[in-house]
Design a protein around this motif. Structure first.
Motif, short mmCIF file in Angstrom:
data_model
loop_
_atom_site.label_atom_id
_atom_site.label_comp_id
_atom_site.label_asym_id
_atom_site.label_seq_id
_atom_site.Cartn_x
_atom_site.Cartn_y
_atom_site.Cartn_z
N LEU A 9 68.18 22.91 84.10
CA LEU A 9 67.58 23.43 85.34
C LEU A 9 67.38 24.94 85.19
O LEU A 9 68.31 25.66 84.77
N SER A 10 66.19 25.43 85.51
CA SER A 10 65.85 26.83 85.24
C SER A 10 66.79 27.84 85.93
O SER A 10 67.03 28.91 85.37
N PRO A 11 67.35 27.55 87.12
CA PRO A 11 68.30 28.52 87.69
C PRO A 11 69.65 28.56 86.97
O PRO A 11 70.47 29.44 87.26
N ILE A 40 60.77 26.31 74.94
CA ILE A 40 59.46 25.81 74.51
C ILE A 40 58.57 25.44 75.69
O ILE A 40 57.42 25.04 75.50
N GLY A 41 59.09 25.57 76.90
CA GLY A 41 58.24 25.26 78.05
C GLY A 41 59.04 25.05 79.31
O GLY A 41 60.27 25.24 79.33
N GLU A 42 58.34 24.65 80.35
CA GLU A 42 59.00 24.43 81.64
C GLU A 42 58.36 23.23 82.33
O GLU A 42 57.14 23.09 82.33
N LYS A 43 59.22 22.36 82.85
CA LYS A 43 58.75 21.20 83.61
C LYS A 43 58.87 21.58 85.08
O LYS A 43 59.96 21.98 85.52
N ARG A 44 57.76 21.47 85.84
CA ARG A 44 57.77 22.00 87.20
C ARG A 44 58.28 20.98 88.22
O ARG A 44 57.96 19.80 88.12
N ASN A 45 59.04 21.50 89.19
CA ASN A 45 59.50 20.67 90.33
C ASN A 45 60.17 19.37 89.89
O ASN A 45 60.03 18.35 90.54
N SER A 46 60.91 19.44 88.80
CA SER A 46 61.48 18.19 88.27
C SER A 46 62.95 18.02 88.60
O SER A 46 63.57 17.05 88.17
N GLY A 47 63.52 18.97 89.35
CA GLY A 47 64.94 18.84 89.71
C GLY A 47 65.27 19.58 90.99
O GLY A 47 64.37 20.08 91.69
N TRP A 79 68.28 22.41 92.69
CA TRP A 79 69.39 23.34 92.46
C TRP A 79 69.87 23.81 93.83
O TRP A 79 69.11 24.45 94.55
N LEU A 80 71.06 23.45 94.20
CA LEU A 80 71.64 23.85 95.49
C LEU A 80 70.71 23.56 96.67
O LEU A 80 70.47 24.41 97.52
N GLY A 81 70.16 22.35 96.67
CA GLY A 81 69.35 21.92 97.82
C GLY A 81 67.89 22.32 97.76
O GLY A 81 67.12 21.95 98.64
N GLN A 82 67.48 23.10 96.75
CA GLN A 82 66.08 23.54 96.64
C GLN A 82 65.44 22.91 95.41
O GLN A 82 66.09 22.79 94.36
N PRO A 83 64.15 22.56 95.51
CA PRO A 83 63.45 22.07 94.32
C PRO A 83 63.51 23.14 93.21
O PRO A 83 63.46 24.34 93.50
N ALA A 84 63.62 22.69 91.97
CA ALA A 84 63.73 23.63 90.85
C ALA A 84 62.98 23.08 89.64
O ALA A 84 62.78 21.88 89.50
N ASN A 85 62.57 24.02 88.77
CA ASN A 85 61.95 23.63 87.49
C ASN A 85 63.05 23.37 86.47
O ASN A 85 64.19 23.81 86.63
N GLU A 86 62.65 22.69 85.38
CA GLU A 86 63.55 22.54 84.25
C GLU A 86 62.98 23.30 83.05
O GLU A 86 61.78 23.19 82.76
N THR A 87 63.84 24.05 82.37
CA THR A 87 63.45 24.74 81.15
C THR A 87 63.69 23.81 79.97
O THR A 87 64.75 23.19 79.87
N LEU A 88 62.68 23.70 79.09
CA LEU A 88 62.79 22.84 77.90
C LEU A 88 63.07 23.74 76.70
O LEU A 88 62.43 24.78 76.53
N MET A 89 64.02 23.34 75.87
CA MET A 89 64.40 24.15 74.71
C MET A 89 64.55 23.25 73.50
O MET A 89 64.87 22.07 73.63
N ASP A 90 64.30 23.83 72.30
CA ASP A 90 64.60 23.07 71.09
C ASP A 90 65.15 23.97 70.00
O ASP A 90 65.08 25.21 70.10
N ALA A 91 65.72 23.33 68.98
CA ALA A 91 66.24 24.05 67.81
C ALA A 91 65.95 23.20 66.59
O ALA A 91 66.04 21.97 66.64
#
Ligand code: COA
Length: 193
Positions: free
Chosen positions: A135-137, A153-160, A162-174
């Protein structure tokens, strides 16, 4: 008290077996409100369900890496959390998961446990890519992952939430080429090369 088995270790953190002896402890860490919010989970699990879930996880070791994270600066080393990589063998990739107990966060253990898990995933399990969504927050998690060698590597919008508010998810890879090291696995197996 017997010393716990630790397979690979860094300066503060070490990784050892995921074990039935600690299942009640895993359950406690997983039900902590910080963990529930961090994972976007909305209801706590029961201990009975978690114990049953452990049995399922224990039978699925071909498809998953699971470790107990230890604080190796403590005497004896103390279990502080768990990491996992859920493997997709078709493409040699895996999804990374971590949680630490609330008393053990913010001291660098998460960063080192993440790096050790990548070290294992790249140099023992031979994965080509390890990825995650967060979650981006959840800034502490994103910072720890970046320090351990993941990149955004990117961001998925409105997919989660955080504390009662809609939030984006940050996507990461290695990938192995990004591995920041030092490699505790290499040090163990071939220290001179
Ligand atoms: C995510 C988690 C594993 C991180 O482990 P940790 O040991 O707390 O993390 P570390 O101490 O290694 O690193 C955290 C970093 O974030 C920084 N940080 C903390 N809060 C921050 C904030 N609000 N903004 C930016 N950076 C922040 C810290 O300063 C530290 O960076 P530094 O090493 O440069 O000082 C742990 O906090 C946890 O288990 N949280 C609950 C479960 C969870 O959210 N899991 C992830 C789900 S994807």
């Amino acid at each position: 008290m017997n010393e716990p088995r630790i397979w690979i270790r860094g300066e503060r953190a070490g990784l050892g077996p995921f074990t039935e002896d600690l299942v009640d402890q895993y359950w406690q860490w997983e039900q902590d409100p910080g963990t529930l919010v961090g994972y976007g989970r909305q209801t706590p699990d029961s201990l009975a369900n978690r114990r049953e879930g452990f049995q399922h996880q224990a039978r699925g070791t071909d498809d998953q890496l699971r470790f107990t994270v230890y604080d190796v600066a403590a005497v004896p080393p103390t279990p502080v959390g768990a990491t996992a990589v859920l493997i997709d063998h078709h493409v040699r990739t895996g999804e990374f998961i971590i949680q630490l107990g609330p008393d053990h966060r913010g001291n660098g253990l998460g960063t080192e446990a993440t790096r050790l898990t990548l070290d294992y995933a790249f140099h023992i399990t031979n994965l080509r890519c390890v990825y995650l969504s967060v979650l981006s927050p959840n800034k502490a998690a994103i910072t720890a992952y970046e320090h351990a060698g993941f990149r955004v590597i990117g961001e998925k919008r409105n997919s989660g939430y955080w504390l009662g508010q809609p939030a984006n998810e940050t996507l990461m890879d290695a990938i192995p080429d990004d591995f920041v090291g030092p490699s505790a696995v290499r040090q163990l197996i071939a220290p001179d090369r």
